[in-house]
Each structure stands twice: as C-alpha cells, then as structure tokens.
Design a protein around this motif. Sequence first.
Motif, mmCIF file in Angstrom:
data_model
loop_
_atom_site.group_PDB
_atom_site.id
_atom_site.type_symbol
_atom_site.label_atom_id
_atom_site.label_comp_id
_atom_site.label_asym_id
_atom_site.label_seq_id
_atom_site.Cartn_x
_atom_site.Cartn_y
_atom_site.Cartn_z
ATOM 1 N N PHE A 65 -1.677 -4.781 -8.142
ATOM 2 C CA PHE A 65 -1.081 -6.072 -8.493
ATOM 3 C C PHE A 65 0.445 -6.077 -8.424
ATOM 4 N N SER A 66 1.108 -4.935 -8.518
ATOM 5 C CA SER A 66 2.570 -4.934 -8.476
ATOM 6 C C SER A 66 3.115 -4.575 -7.098
ATOM 7 N N ARG A 67 2.234 -4.400 -6.114
ATOM 8 C CA ARG A 67 2.661 -3.967 -4.787
ATOM 9 C C ARG A 67 2.169 -4.919 -3.701
ATOM 10 N N ASP A 68 2.968 -5.030 -2.632
ATOM 11 C CA ASP A 68 2.612 -5.827 -1.471
ATOM 12 C C ASP A 68 2.550 -4.903 -0.263
ATOM 13 N N HIS A 69 1.653 -5.207 0.675
ATOM 14 C CA HIS A 69 1.486 -4.423 1.905
ATOM 15 C C HIS A 69 1.046 -2.986 1.613
ATOM 16 N N ILE A 70 0.388 -2.753 0.485
ATOM 17 C CA ILE A 70 -0.100 -1.423 0.126
ATOM 18 C C ILE A 70 -1.618 -1.475 0.019
ATOM 19 N N GLU A 71 -2.282 -0.515 0.686
ATOM 20 C CA GLU A 71 -3.738 -0.472 0.688
ATOM 21 C C GLU A 71 -4.213 0.862 0.124
ATOM 22 N N ALA A 72 -5.492 0.916 -0.206
ATOM 23 C CA ALA A 72 -6.094 2.158 -0.666
ATOM 24 C C ALA A 72 -5.904 3.246 0.391
ATOM 25 N N GLY A 73 -5.566 4.443 -0.061
ATOM 26 C CA GLY A 73 -5.323 5.549 0.840
ATOM 27 C C GLY A 73 -3.862 5.720 1.220
ATOM 28 N N MET A 74 -2.989 4.856 0.714
ATOM 29 C CA MET A 74 -1.564 4.985 0.987
ATOM 30 C C MET A 74 -0.873 5.653 -0.189
ATOM 31 N N LEU A 75 0.295 6.196 0.081
ATOM 32 C CA LEU A 75 1.091 6.881 -0.937
ATOM 33 C C LEU A 75 2.529 6.416 -0.824
ATOM 34 N N THR A 76 3.143 6.074 -1.957
ATOM 35 C CA THR A 76 4.545 5.684 -1.971
ATOM 36 C C THR A 76 5.376 6.762 -2.650
ATOM 37 N N PHE A 77 6.615 6.877 -2.209
ATOM 38 C CA PHE A 77 7.540 7.885 -2.715
ATOM 39 C C PHE A 77 8.855 7.199 -3.038
ATOM 40 N N HIS A 78 9.220 7.209 -4.313
ATOM 41 C CA HIS A 78 10.474 6.620 -4.769
ATOM 42 C C HIS A 78 11.368 7.742 -5.285
ATOM 43 N N PHE A 120 17.586 5.479 -7.604
ATOM 44 C CA PHE A 120 17.738 4.061 -7.277
ATOM 45 C C PHE A 120 16.807 3.228 -8.157
ATOM 46 N N THR A 121 17.147 1.955 -8.280
ATOM 47 C CA THR A 121 16.356 1.045 -9.092
ATOM 48 C C THR A 121 15.141 0.577 -8.305
ATOM 49 N N HIS A 122 13.981 0.550 -8.971
ATOM 50 C CA HIS A 122 12.800 0.009 -8.317
ATOM 51 C C HIS A 122 11.924 -0.687 -9.342
ATOM 52 N N GLY A 123 10.915 -1.369 -8.842
ATOM 53 C CA GLY A 123 10.042 -2.157 -9.706
ATOM 54 C C GLY A 123 9.046 -2.926 -8.860
ATOM 55 N N PRO A 124 8.497 -3.996 -9.421
ATOM 56 C CA PRO A 124 7.466 -4.738 -8.692
ATOM 57 C C PRO A 124 8.012 -5.428 -7.451
ATOM 58 N N HIS A 125 7.114 -5.629 -6.482
ATOM 59 C CA HIS A 125 7.476 -6.368 -5.285
ATOM 60 C C HIS A 125 7.705 -7.845 -5.617
ATOM 61 N N PRO A 126 8.437 -8.566 -4.754
ATOM 62 C CA PRO A 126 8.737 -9.967 -5.042
ATOM 63 C C PRO A 126 7.515 -10.829 -5.330
ATOM 64 N N LEU A 180 5.612 12.656 7.844
ATOM 65 C CA LEU A 180 6.560 11.969 8.728
ATOM 66 C C LEU A 180 5.853 11.188 9.827
ATOM 67 N N GLY A 181 4.701 11.662 10.253
ATOM 68 C CA GLY A 181 3.985 10.988 11.333
ATOM 69 C C GLY A 181 3.171 9.791 10.895
ATOM 70 N N VAL A 182 3.072 9.554 9.586
ATOM 71 C CA VAL A 182 2.258 8.435 9.099
ATOM 72 C C VAL A 182 3.079 7.527 8.181
ATOM 73 N N GLU A 183 4.401 7.531 8.362
ATOM 74 C CA GLU A 183 5.270 6.736 7.499
ATOM 75 C C GLU A 183 5.318 5.276 7.936
ATOM 76 N N ASP A 184 5.332 4.381 6.948
ATOM 77 C CA ASP A 184 5.565 2.960 7.174
ATOM 78 C C ASP A 184 7.063 2.724 7.028
ATOM 79 N N ALA A 185 7.768 2.710 8.141
ATOM 80 C CA ALA A 185 9.228 2.626 8.117
ATOM 81 C C ALA A 185 9.732 1.306 7.549
ATOM 82 N N GLY A 186 8.892 0.281 7.537
ATOM 83 C CA GLY A 186 9.325 -1.019 7.033
ATOM 84 C C GLY A 186 9.147 -1.213 5.540
ATOM 85 N N TYR A 187 8.664 -0.179 4.844
ATOM 86 C CA TYR A 187 8.386 -0.326 3.411
ATOM 87 C C TYR A 187 9.631 -0.717 2.623
ATOM 88 N N VAL A 188 10.777 -0.136 2.965
ATOM 89 C CA VAL A 188 12.004 -0.429 2.228
ATOM 90 C C VAL A 188 12.339 -1.917 2.278
#
Length: 378
Positions: free
Chosen positions: A306-319, A323-329, A363-371
């Motif tokens: 519920f707090s993430r956009d463009h994220i599906e099961a089987g994905m991993l995020t690294f913060h 830096f400041t982070h939180g829920p997606h818009p 590195l080979g499975v990164e979603d470069a547009g996540y930022v």
Amino acid sequence: MTRHNFIPVRAAQGRHSRQAHADLPEGAYEREMSKEGFFGPATFFYHQRPPTGWTKFEGPLRPRAFDLKKLAAPSASPWGAGVVLHNAAVEIGFWTLAAPMPDLARNADGDLLLFVHQGAGELFCDHGRIAYATGDYLYLPRGEMWRLRPAARTSLLTIEATNAHFSLPDKGLLGGQALFDPAMLDVPEMDAAFRAHQDEAGEFTVEIKKRGQVSWATYGYNPLDAVGWHGDLAPVRINVSAFRPVASHRYHLPPSVHTTFVSDRFVVCTFTPRPFETDPGALKVPFFHNNDDYDEVLFYHAGDFFSRDHIEAGMLTFHPSGFTHGPHPKALKSMLHQPKPATDEYAVMVDARDPLEVGEAALGVEDAGYVDSWRGPA
C-alpha cells in the motif's frame, strides 16, 4: 540495541503536533529524523510539501529496486546463488532450486536464514527432517549440514549472519509471546522419511562455505546419519501466517515493532496484514524519515504494497542510509483515510547498521527508474 548517551534536547518551534505521527498541522507532511534507527532520540519536522518531492536525484544514495524474479536460473547449491547485497555482517541473496540438491551444504561462516518466497518440499539436516512451504522461515544454525528436496520449484531469499548468529528480539512490555509465541517454532523430526533418507546408498559430498570460499568433503555414506539428539540449538521453521502483528488504532507504529530476528549488526523484520489505524488524526501510511544510521532493504513477498508504487511481489528495494524516504506519492492520497480496513501485504525487511554493497547479481535486474517514482513537479 546499543545504549548511547545523547545530548538531551527538549524544545519545539512553529506549528507542530504534540504527538508524533498523529494530529499533524493542516496540510503538513511529517518527517522524522532519528538516531539508531527508531531506537534513539528523534525530532519531527512538519513540511509544506512531501519531503521526497525531488525533480532529480543523482549520486550513489539514490533509492534502488531490483526485480529478483529475473534471477530465475536455478542453482543446485546455495553457494552458487546470486548475492544481492552484502557487508561484513550480512549477506543477502536470492536462490532458485528446481530439483533436489545433489550435495549437502554446510555454512561455517555464520547462521543462515532461508525465507521461502515460492515452493514446497523437505529439508533434511543433522537434526532430522521438516517440510517447508511458501511463507516459511527456515533457520539453520552455523555448522548444520543440510539439503533441500523440493516438491515444487522453490525460490528463497537467503540472509546470512556472517560470523554471528540469529536470536529473537527482546519483546519488552509486550511479553515473550507477542508477535509469535516461541512455541510456534517447529523443529525437525527423526521420522521414517528421515531414516529412509539415511539409508540411501552412494557417495555424498558436503559443500562447506568458510570465508566465502567452498571446500568439498566426500563420504561413502550419507553423513546425515545421527540416530538422536538433545539440546537447545536446532534448526526451526515458522510460517508468516503464524505472526500476530502489533497494531495501534491511534498511532502508526514504526517498523521496529515488527522485528522478527536480530543479529549483531542488523535486524530482520516481517510485515504481515494488520488493521489500519482508525483514529481520525493518526497517520495511515509510513511516515517520512531520514535513514541516516541504517541501510534499509525490503523484499516484497505477496499482497498489495500500500505504500509503494510500481512494486510487485518478488522485488527488493534498497534505501541506503543518508537520505529521506517514505511513501510513494500515490500513497499520500490515503495518508489520513484508507479505503480498506486492513493492510494486505507480506514483506521481509533487513535493516543493516553498516553500509551495504550491491552484488553483481543484482546489477543485472535493477529497475533504473525507481528513483523517479517519487518525482515531484518541477
């Protein structure tokens, strides 16, 4: 967590809430800046705009996302699986197993935690046999010999406590049975299936990992030949369906209340479905926060995040910390009002006290547009 003596401050300025994470000034967005994750002193800022509304983000501190589903090539050995993130205290990997392990494994580098993202089968080890299924944690103490025999293709998140061990967190005022009762931890059994496994003929090789290198010990018999055991050290299994998360209808609790396992320099937390807060003034989404002391890793197992956009099961995020982070818009639309009565998500979080390095496999499975998924108006 380590106890520190911080400089004591008790002050406030401008428009602010008296209670953190609730009753925010009208139109404001809260940001927490704290020490030692969520365990130390903190200050709470109230901003006119979302603190992650950048128009451009450059540099190594950018938030990153990896689609681990694309690391689907099976490996017969856990030591052949791709390393996703690592430092001196923890190694996180993703392993797919399509057939029974031909060899046994033994980790002399530290305790090992396997989280079953998909699949089912059996674990055979020094202590006996135990079945596994999707959503199981399998804890393997350092030095245990083991092998998996999948009944269905199995994908696992692997978390190694390098040169250390896992333990359960101190649950404090909640009591020892909070989150899950330790009685829910299942241990292997020396049952008929285990004895039949012992009787298999042929050569058996044990792949022993130490200091990141593998050695091989070959036997003319199955070395899982113990006929009994007693003690207070053994592999355990627990499924996320057994978790009973702490919730508060008037206050959005920090991720630290979902801590499941602790090691020397990192913790593992588990997010499972829980009721949303019902108090009108309470936040219904994670609050913005500065991640200055811990690197934060989230593996998304199942459900609606519920707090993430463009994220599906089987994905991993690294913060990374810093830096400041939180829920997606999109989640901010439901900051104070949620259309559903409860969350519907399962996720595994690793918070590491020391900076993590990105492994080559990731590195080979990164979603470069996540930022850019947080990008605000120019």
